[in-house]
Scaffold this motif. Sequence first.
Motif, PDB file in Angstrom:
ATOM      1  N   ASP A 182       0.839  -1.193   0.000  1.00  0.00           N
ATOM      2  CA  ASP A 182       0.000   0.000   0.000  1.00  0.00           C
ATOM      3  C   ASP A 182       0.879   1.250   0.000  1.00  0.00           C
ATOM      4  O   ASP A 182       1.779   1.390   0.834  1.00  0.00           O
ATOM      5  CB  ASP A 182      -0.913  -0.007   1.222  1.00  0.00           C
ATOM      6  CG  ASP A 182      -1.950   1.079   1.165  1.00  0.00           C
ATOM      7  OD1 ASP A 182      -2.668   1.138   0.152  1.00  0.00           O
ATOM      8  OD2 ASP A 182      -2.042   1.850   2.122  1.00  0.00           O
ATOM      9  N   ARG A 183       0.640   2.121  -0.937  1.00  0.00           N
ATOM     10  CA  ARG A 183       1.449   3.337  -1.083  1.00  0.00           C
ATOM     11  C   ARG A 183       1.318   4.252   0.127  1.00  0.00           C
ATOM     12  O   ARG A 183       2.294   4.851   0.562  1.00  0.00           O
ATOM     13  CB  ARG A 183       1.041   4.073  -2.344  1.00  0.00           C
ATOM     14  CG  ARG A 183       1.863   5.312  -2.598  1.00  0.00           C
ATOM     15  CD  ARG A 183       1.504   5.952  -3.897  1.00  0.00           C
ATOM     16  NE  ARG A 183       1.948   5.066  -4.966  1.00  0.00           N
ATOM     17  CZ  ARG A 183       1.556   5.147  -6.218  1.00  0.00           C
ATOM     18  NH1 ARG A 183       0.691   6.062  -6.569  1.00  0.00           N
ATOM     19  NH2 ARG A 183       2.024   4.333  -7.127  1.00  0.00           N
ATOM     20  N   LEU A 184       0.135   4.351   0.721  1.00  0.00           N
ATOM     21  CA  LEU A 184      -0.072   5.215   1.882  1.00  0.00           C
ATOM     22  C   LEU A 184       0.739   4.731   3.080  1.00  0.00           C
ATOM     23  O   LEU A 184       1.282   5.545   3.832  1.00  0.00           O
ATOM     24  CB  LEU A 184      -1.559   5.299   2.232  1.00  0.00           C
ATOM     25  CG  LEU A 184      -1.929   6.250   3.358  1.00  0.00           C
ATOM     26  CD1 LEU A 184      -1.527   7.687   3.006  1.00  0.00           C
ATOM     27  CD2 LEU A 184      -3.406   6.162   3.668  1.00  0.00           C
ATOM     28  N   ARG A 201       3.601   3.178   2.937  1.00  0.00           N
ATOM     29  CA  ARG A 201       5.001   3.558   2.674  1.00  0.00           C
ATOM     30  C   ARG A 201       5.235   5.045   2.929  1.00  0.00           C
ATOM     31  O   ARG A 201       6.245   5.424   3.526  1.00  0.00           O
ATOM     32  CB  ARG A 201       5.377   3.183   1.248  1.00  0.00           C
ATOM     33  CG  ARG A 201       5.435   1.684   1.024  1.00  0.00           C
ATOM     34  CD  ARG A 201       6.047   1.341  -0.309  1.00  0.00           C
ATOM     35  NE  ARG A 201       5.330   1.942  -1.423  1.00  0.00           N
ATOM     36  CZ  ARG A 201       4.609   1.274  -2.301  1.00  0.00           C
ATOM     37  NH1 ARG A 201       4.500  -0.032  -2.182  1.00  0.00           N
ATOM     38  NH2 ARG A 201       4.006   1.879  -3.289  1.00  0.00           N
ATOM     39  N   TRP A 202       4.311   5.888   2.463  1.00  0.00           N
ATOM     40  CA  TRP A 202       4.477   7.330   2.655  1.00  0.00           C
ATOM     41  C   TRP A 202       4.397   7.720   4.132  1.00  0.00           C
ATOM     42  O   TRP A 202       5.162   8.572   4.596  1.00  0.00           O
ATOM     43  CB  TRP A 202       3.425   8.096   1.846  1.00  0.00           C
ATOM     44  CG  TRP A 202       3.817   8.275   0.421  1.00  0.00           C
ATOM     45  CD1 TRP A 202       3.362   7.557  -0.643  1.00  0.00           C
ATOM     46  CD2 TRP A 202       4.761   9.207  -0.100  1.00  0.00           C
ATOM     47  NE1 TRP A 202       3.960   7.990  -1.794  1.00  0.00           N
ATOM     48  CE2 TRP A 202       4.826   9.008  -1.489  1.00  0.00           C
ATOM     49  CE3 TRP A 202       5.560  10.182   0.467  1.00  0.00           C
ATOM     50  CZ2 TRP A 202       5.651   9.745  -2.319  1.00  0.00           C
ATOM     51  CZ3 TRP A 202       6.386  10.924  -0.357  1.00  0.00           C
ATOM     52  CH2 TRP A 202       6.423  10.702  -1.719  1.00  0.00           C
ATOM     53  N   THR A 203       3.483   7.126   4.873  1.00  0.00           N
ATOM     54  CA  THR A 203       3.377   7.485   6.288  1.00  0.00           C
ATOM     55  C   THR A 203       4.561   6.936   7.090  1.00  0.00           C
ATOM     56  O   THR A 203       4.987   7.569   8.055  1.00  0.00           O
ATOM     57  CB  THR A 203       2.040   7.006   6.890  1.00  0.00           C
ATOM     58  OG1 THR A 203       1.870   5.617   6.627  1.00  0.00           O
ATOM     59  CG2 THR A 203       0.883   7.799   6.332  1.00  0.00           C
ATOM     60  N   ALA A 248      -0.905   8.309  12.089  1.00  0.00           N
ATOM     61  CA  ALA A 248      -1.256   8.214  10.667  1.00  0.00           C
ATOM     62  C   ALA A 248      -0.787   6.887  10.078  1.00  0.00           C
ATOM     63  O   ALA A 248      -1.492   6.276   9.266  1.00  0.00           O
ATOM     64  CB  ALA A 248      -0.656   9.383   9.897  1.00  0.00           C
ATOM     65  N   ALA A 257      -3.110   4.044   8.510  1.00  0.00           N
ATOM     66  CA  ALA A 257      -2.853   3.570   7.140  1.00  0.00           C
ATOM     67  C   ALA A 257      -2.713   2.050   7.107  1.00  0.00           C
ATOM     68  O   ALA A 257      -3.186   1.401   6.156  1.00  0.00           O
ATOM     69  CB  ALA A 257      -1.592   4.228   6.592  1.00  0.00           C
ATOM     70  N   ARG A 277      -6.204   0.627   7.449  1.00  0.00           N
ATOM     71  CA  ARG A 277      -6.942   0.868   6.198  1.00  0.00           C
ATOM     72  C   ARG A 277      -6.501  -0.131   5.136  1.00  0.00           C
ATOM     73  O   ARG A 277      -7.315  -0.693   4.405  1.00  0.00           O
ATOM     74  CB  ARG A 277      -6.711   2.287   5.708  1.00  0.00           C
ATOM     75  CG  ARG A 277      -7.518   2.613   4.466  1.00  0.00           C
ATOM     76  CD  ARG A 277      -7.123   3.946   3.874  1.00  0.00           C
ATOM     77  NE  ARG A 277      -5.806   3.915   3.265  1.00  0.00           N
ATOM     78  CZ  ARG A 277      -5.557   3.559   1.998  1.00  0.00           C
ATOM     79  NH1 ARG A 277      -6.543   3.191   1.220  1.00  0.00           N
ATOM     80  NH2 ARG A 277      -4.352   3.571   1.523  1.00  0.00           N
TER      81      ARG A 277
END
Length: 114
Positions: free
Chosen positions: A53-55, A57-59, A102, A106, A109
Amino acid sequence: MTTASLASTSRRTPLAVTISAWAVPVMVIGQFAMLAIVPVVIALVGALRGAHDRLVRWTAAAVAASWAIPFAIWQVRPDGAPSMSKDIHPGFVALIVVASAALILAIFRARRRG
């Protein structure tokens, strides 16, 4: 095991990332900010290598950046305290806690979607 269950278990965020996401704010609030590097690195590396999941990784990157900024400030300051926990600004503590929250959201989610 069916093909669907194999696909869902292989796409999950690693458990180490979830545990680390919870450990970072606990350690920073508990005055172990310097030792929080261990769960920060585990969360970042685990998310970058294991999470699809990209989110997530970003968080995870946001958690690492929010921890690295006060660490760099503490290292650069000539009059810094002997402990990162004593030198860190409360705003950075709040930023680390929010970034970790966050990441936790994530991860949950991503588990619901997967």
